[in-house]
Design a protein around this motif. Structure first.
Motif, PDB file in Angstrom:
ATOM      1  N   ARG A 188       4.686  12.513   4.172  1.00  0.00           N
ATOM      2  CA  ARG A 188       4.677  11.397   3.229  1.00  0.00           C
ATOM      3  C   ARG A 188       3.264  11.011   2.833  1.00  0.00           C
ATOM      4  O   ARG A 188       3.035  10.477   1.731  1.00  0.00           O
ATOM      5  CB  ARG A 188       5.379  10.195   3.884  1.00  0.00           C
ATOM      6  CG  ARG A 188       5.538   8.993   2.961  1.00  0.00           C
ATOM      7  CD  ARG A 188       6.443   9.325   1.802  1.00  0.00           C
ATOM      8  NE  ARG A 188       6.254   8.409   0.683  1.00  0.00           N
ATOM      9  CZ  ARG A 188       6.828   8.558  -0.496  1.00  0.00           C
ATOM     10  NH1 ARG A 188       7.618   9.601  -0.715  1.00  0.00           N
ATOM     11  NH2 ARG A 188       6.617   7.690  -1.455  1.00  0.00           N
ATOM     12  N   SER A 189       2.295  11.312   3.692  1.00  0.00           N
ATOM     13  CA  SER A 189       0.905  10.938   3.399  1.00  0.00           C
ATOM     14  C   SER A 189       0.388  11.616   2.143  1.00  0.00           C
ATOM     15  O   SER A 189      -0.462  11.070   1.435  1.00  0.00           O
ATOM     16  CB  SER A 189       0.010  11.288   4.590  1.00  0.00           C
ATOM     17  OG  SER A 189       0.082  12.681   4.888  1.00  0.00           O
ATOM     18  N   LEU A 190       0.884  12.805   1.850  1.00  0.00           N
ATOM     19  CA  LEU A 190       0.448  13.502   0.635  1.00  0.00           C
ATOM     20  C   LEU A 190       0.866  12.731  -0.614  1.00  0.00           C
ATOM     21  O   LEU A 190       0.085  12.604  -1.566  1.00  0.00           O
ATOM     22  CB  LEU A 190       1.036  14.909   0.609  1.00  0.00           C
ATOM     23  CG  LEU A 190       0.575  15.872   1.709  1.00  0.00           C
ATOM     24  CD1 LEU A 190       1.297  17.217   1.570  1.00  0.00           C
ATOM     25  CD2 LEU A 190      -0.928  16.073   1.657  1.00  0.00           C
ATOM     26  N   TYR A 191       2.083  12.220  -0.611  1.00  0.00           N
ATOM     27  CA  TYR A 191       2.554  11.462  -1.771  1.00  0.00           C
ATOM     28  C   TYR A 191       1.835  10.123  -1.873  1.00  0.00           C
ATOM     29  O   TYR A 191       1.540   9.654  -2.981  1.00  0.00           O
ATOM     30  CB  TYR A 191       4.070  11.243  -1.663  1.00  0.00           C
ATOM     31  CG  TYR A 191       4.870  12.518  -1.721  1.00  0.00           C
ATOM     32  CD1 TYR A 191       5.057  13.187  -2.926  1.00  0.00           C
ATOM     33  CD2 TYR A 191       5.443  13.057  -0.575  1.00  0.00           C
ATOM     34  CE1 TYR A 191       5.801  14.362  -2.989  1.00  0.00           C
ATOM     35  CE2 TYR A 191       6.188  14.230  -0.626  1.00  0.00           C
ATOM     36  CZ  TYR A 191       6.356  14.882  -1.833  1.00  0.00           C
ATOM     37  OH  TYR A 191       7.077  16.035  -1.890  1.00  0.00           O
ATOM     38  N   ASP A 192       1.568   9.497  -0.739  1.00  0.00           N
ATOM     39  CA  ASP A 192       0.848   8.224  -0.774  1.00  0.00           C
ATOM     40  C   ASP A 192      -0.554   8.407  -1.331  1.00  0.00           C
ATOM     41  O   ASP A 192      -1.020   7.592  -2.147  1.00  0.00           O
ATOM     42  CB  ASP A 192       0.774   7.638   0.644  1.00  0.00           C
ATOM     43  CG  ASP A 192       2.141   7.243   1.182  1.00  0.00           C
ATOM     44  OD1 ASP A 192       3.048   7.020   0.370  1.00  0.00           O
ATOM     45  OD2 ASP A 192       2.295   7.175   2.426  1.00  0.00           O
TER      46      ASP A 192
END
Length: 301
Positions: A188-192
């Motif tokens: 999810r960190s990539l999308y954030d």
């Protein structure tokens, strides 16, 4: 102390080859041995009764000159390509959607996956009834599709399209499930981070989701290609290779020669060609995509 550390490293190391023995024996008995037997039968003349008679290369010469075989190979390859082109984009988009947190997503996903619970034969029988030109649903909607008499399966294009549609309807949920698992593994960190940089949903899909699903796409594609090349039961139920031989793909040609004409030697030659074609296409797909490198899409994170 050193000896204790050595013993501990050995105890948690890679299992010995003996652990693979049951699986290797199972594979040898149920996969390798039948394939060897089929290749041997391809050089014989056998009707399923009595002793096979050695005929050398006669089956292969006949196969080389048989226009029905050439057409079956072409139709199998066309069906494989169209299957991939239709199923992959839909399964990918649905899988990414199903991996999200939309309202009622779980319920809708469960309903969508229902075709996976039925056998191919049972589902093909249902579609055979729906496509019946006299009593089926196609009798009502056929004119809107360009088939005035509703005889979709009586047309070469219609029959091939029906096979493509039914197989897609049945197996897209399977590949959606594969893509759903792959999409949920994307950090999810990539999308954030992308959202902070101003990337929208579409940009995130093409810049993050697709690259992260590279290995998943290859895995799904290999399963899809092999399945399309060896698909049989839907063709048998829906069209029986017709009209004429317009939907006679390689597996059905093998069945027709082996279990209708009782020419098991020639059917074995067709089966051997089918195995070679399916294996070659799969290996090329894996090779050209670089999947053999097995590099993690999360490398460096």
């Amino acid at each position: 102390m050193a000896n204790a550390a050595t013993r501990h490293s050995k105890s948690v190391g890679r299992p010995s080859a003996a652990w693979a023995l049951p699986g290797a024996l199972f594979f040898a008995f149920f996969a390798v041995a039948p394939m060897v037997l089929v290749v041997a039968l391809a050089f014989t003349d056998w009707d399923g009764i009595g002793t096979p008679q050695w005929t050398g290369l006669s089956n292969w010469t006949r196969l080389w000159d048989d226009p029905d075989t050439h057409q079956a190979i072409r139709l199998s390859l066309v069906l494989t390509v169209l299957t991939w082109l239709v199923q992959t984009p839909l399964a990918l988009l649905l899988g990414v959607w199903a991996a999200g947190h939309q309202r009622n997503r779980a319920v809708l996903s469960a309903i969508f996956f229902l075709p996976l619970l039925g056998s191919s034969v049972a589902l093909a029988l249902v579609w055979k009834s729906l496509l019946d030109p006299n009593f089926g649903l196609i009798a009502d909607i056929g004119p809107a599709l360009g088939f005035e008499d509703g005889d979709l399966l009586g047309s070469s294009t219609g029959a091939f399209g029906a096979i493509l549609f039914v197989t897609a309807w049945q197996f897209i949920p399977l590949h959606t499930l594969i893509y759903q698992g792959g999409a949920r593994a994307v950090p999810r960190s990539l999308y954030d981070a992308a959202a902070i940089d101003g990337a929208g949903t579409v940009r995130q899909f093409f810049s993050i989701t697709l690259p992260q699903l590279r290995n998943t796409i290859v895995t799904s594609s290999v399963i899809m290609v092999v399945g399309a090349l060896t698909f049989f039961d839907t063709v048998l139920i829906l069209t029986k290779g017709g009209p004429g031989t317009d939907t006679t793909i390689m597996p059905y040609l093998m069945y027709k020669n082996g279990f209708q004409a009782f020419d098991l030697g020639y059917a074995s030659a067709v089966a051997t060609i089918l195995v070679v074609v399916a294996t070659t296409v799969s290996l090329l797909l894996v090779r050209l995509t670089g999947f053999t490198a097995m590099r993690s899409t999360r490398e460096g994170m």
